[in-house]
Design an enzyme around this catalytic site. Structure first.
Site, PDB file in Angstrom:
ATOM      1  CG  ASP A  38      -2.194   0.796   1.029  1.00 27.04           C
ATOM      2  OD1 ASP A  38      -2.612   1.016  -0.126  1.00 27.04           O
ATOM      3  OD2 ASP A  38      -2.802   1.196   2.045  1.00 27.04           O
ATOM      4  CG  ASP A  83      -7.483   0.754   2.474  1.00 28.06           C
ATOM      5  OD1 ASP A  83      -6.435   0.085   2.421  1.00 28.06           O
ATOM      6  OD2 ASP A  83      -7.691   1.754   1.756  1.00 28.06           O
TER       7      ASP A  83
END
Length: 176
Positions: A38, A83
């Site tokens: 990420d 997420d």
């Protein structure tokens, strides 16, 4: 965007109900790998920002950005489906620790849920201050793993937490 959010929510909840990490170590490895992924793809390339702002599909949650004097290129704050799902799997797995280890001081599920909420609040705060996309897992993963391990220390069960593996019979119960 409300329909897209509803579809993303349905996908997230289905994923959380269908997937189990199997062990705390598997969860930590998964979260660690995606932590670096990420960060790399948000700060190192424009891929994540392109996906977040140009692709209209239920792979993200959109929130109306707070009013600001600074003009925005994109009128929403975005939280990717990953997420929610990836740390969510870890948080959900903590219910198994609560069931099996029966902590006396702090609930693993409660602690990691609170840590997820705090990590998300920090992420959105930094996003608002910097007006730049943030890799949510940068905040969520350390918060969740740290909370689980800190809870293990508080409960005197850190070794049990680290070595915890879901039993085969628990996996079968979930399928039934």
């Amino acid at each position: 965007y409300l329909v897209s959010n509803a579809l993303a929510w349905a996908l997230a909840m289905t994923s959380l109900g269908a997937i189990s990490l199997g062990s705390v170590q598997t969860g930590v490895i998964l979260l660690a790998g995606l932590f670096f992924y990420d960060i790399t793809f948000v700060f190192g390339t424009d891929i994540m920002m392109t996906v977040a702002t140009k692709i209209e599909a239920p792979v993200k949650f959109l929130y109306t950005a707070p009013p600001s004097d600074t003009p925005r290129d994109y009128p929403f704050s975005v939280l990717g489906l990953g997420d929610v799902v990836i740390p969510g799997l870890f948080v959900r797995f903590m219910t198994r620790l609560d069931e099996v280890l029966k902590p006396q001081t702090l609930s693993y599920f409660t602690a990691t849920t609170a840590a997820y909420a705090a990590g998300l609040a920090v992420c959105f705060t930094v996003n608002e201050i910097t007006h730049a996309g943030q890799p949510a897992l940068l905040y969520l993963d350390p918060a969740c793993v740290g909370a689980a391990l800190a809870c293990g220390v508080a409960n005197g069960q850190v070794e049990d937490v680290w070595n915890f593996e879901e039993e085969e019979n628990q996996k079968e119960e979930k399928k039934a």
